[in-house]
Design a protein around this motif. Sequence first.
Motif, mmCIF file in Angstrom:
data_model
loop_
_atom_site.group_PDB
_atom_site.id
_atom_site.type_symbol
_atom_site.label_atom_id
_atom_site.label_comp_id
_atom_site.label_asym_id
_atom_site.label_seq_id
_atom_site.Cartn_x
_atom_site.Cartn_y
_atom_site.Cartn_z
ATOM 1 N N UNK A 21 -25.147 -10.482 -14.408
ATOM 2 C CA UNK A 21 -26.230 -11.138 -13.868
ATOM 3 C C UNK A 21 -27.073 -11.969 -14.684
ATOM 4 N N UNK A 22 -27.491 -11.483 -15.766
ATOM 5 C CA UNK A 22 -28.338 -11.980 -16.898
ATOM 6 C C UNK A 22 -27.524 -13.215 -17.616
ATOM 7 N N UNK A 23 -26.241 -12.775 -17.774
ATOM 8 C CA UNK A 23 -25.280 -13.947 -18.409
ATOM 9 C C UNK A 23 -25.148 -15.305 -16.966
ATOM 10 N N UNK A 24 -25.077 -14.863 -15.936
ATOM 11 C CA UNK A 24 -25.013 -16.020 -15.048
ATOM 12 C C UNK A 24 -26.570 -16.607 -14.809
ATOM 13 N N UNK A 25 -27.555 -16.039 -15.035
ATOM 14 C CA UNK A 25 -28.885 -16.712 -14.808
ATOM 15 C C UNK A 25 -28.916 -17.554 -15.990
ATOM 16 N N UNK A 26 -28.681 -17.256 -17.324
ATOM 17 C CA UNK A 26 -28.727 -18.008 -18.369
ATOM 18 C C UNK A 26 -27.853 -19.086 -18.333
ATOM 19 N N UNK A 65 -31.447 -23.711 -8.502
ATOM 20 C CA UNK A 65 -31.476 -22.769 -7.414
ATOM 21 C C UNK A 65 -30.896 -21.709 -7.731
ATOM 22 N N UNK A 66 -29.582 -21.754 -8.327
ATOM 23 C CA UNK A 66 -28.866 -20.411 -8.507
ATOM 24 C C UNK A 66 -29.526 -19.625 -9.627
ATOM 25 N N UNK A 67 -30.079 -20.402 -10.676
ATOM 26 C CA UNK A 67 -30.841 -19.413 -11.634
ATOM 27 C C UNK A 67 -31.783 -19.005 -10.871
ATOM 28 N N UNK A 68 -32.705 -19.401 -10.076
ATOM 29 C CA UNK A 68 -33.829 -18.751 -9.407
ATOM 30 C C UNK A 68 -33.204 -17.534 -8.689
ATOM 31 N N UNK A 69 -32.238 -17.739 -7.730
ATOM 32 C CA UNK A 69 -31.576 -16.741 -6.590
ATOM 33 C C UNK A 69 -31.337 -15.538 -7.502
ATOM 34 N N UNK A 70 -30.545 -15.877 -8.915
ATOM 35 C CA UNK A 70 -29.982 -14.653 -9.627
ATOM 36 C C UNK A 70 -31.102 -14.001 -10.263
ATOM 37 N N UNK A 71 -32.181 -14.714 -10.831
ATOM 38 C CA UNK A 71 -33.219 -14.006 -11.293
ATOM 39 C C UNK A 71 -33.867 -13.079 -10.246
ATOM 40 N N UNK A 72 -34.208 -13.450 -9.193
ATOM 41 C CA UNK A 72 -34.717 -12.885 -8.093
ATOM 42 C C UNK A 72 -33.746 -11.439 -7.578
ATOM 43 N N UNK A 73 -32.488 -12.038 -7.559
ATOM 44 C CA UNK A 73 -31.617 -10.689 -7.228
ATOM 45 C C UNK A 73 -31.547 -9.509 -8.336
ATOM 46 N N UNK A 74 -31.616 -10.169 -9.433
ATOM 47 C CA UNK A 74 -31.547 -9.084 -10.629
ATOM 48 C C UNK A 74 -32.954 -8.232 -10.573
ATOM 49 N N UNK A 75 -34.171 -8.734 -9.952
ATOM 50 C CA UNK A 75 -35.359 -8.040 -9.981
ATOM 51 C C UNK A 75 -35.482 -7.047 -8.833
ATOM 52 N N UNK A 76 -34.502 -7.181 -7.831
ATOM 53 C CA UNK A 76 -34.773 -6.498 -6.589
ATOM 54 C C UNK A 76 -34.563 -4.897 -6.445
#
Length: 116
Positions: A43-48, A96-107
């Motif tokens: 998820x961190x790699x996808x966010x980056x 949008x996808x960077x924001x989504x993955x960042x939020x998902x990683x934090x849940x």
Amino acid sequence: MATDPDDGGSTAPCDKCEESIPTDADRCPVCGYRPAGYSPELLRVGEAFFALAAAVSLVILVTGVAGVVPEPPVLPAGAFSKMAIIMPYTTGISGFFAYYIHGKRQTKPTDSSAFG
């Protein structure tokens, strides 16, 4: 959010099984639910990746519209200007996808299922 009198920590119901679990748990100890996914590193790699794609798209958009970069001889004439047409879309989608993955990683399992 409730406070468990036994251990003094705050608890909340799991989004999947509705059992009361600690709010700081990354995975539900009862049902094993993990809303952040099974690979936090991926998820961190996808966010980056998506953040980098958004940044590159924004740079191409600005250089294509402003025309500040001389055209490389290997590209056809007006290549940056033509690519700049689609860059607002790629910037928005990647952002949008960077924001989504960042939020998902934090849940956590006790958060609302806004990112689930």
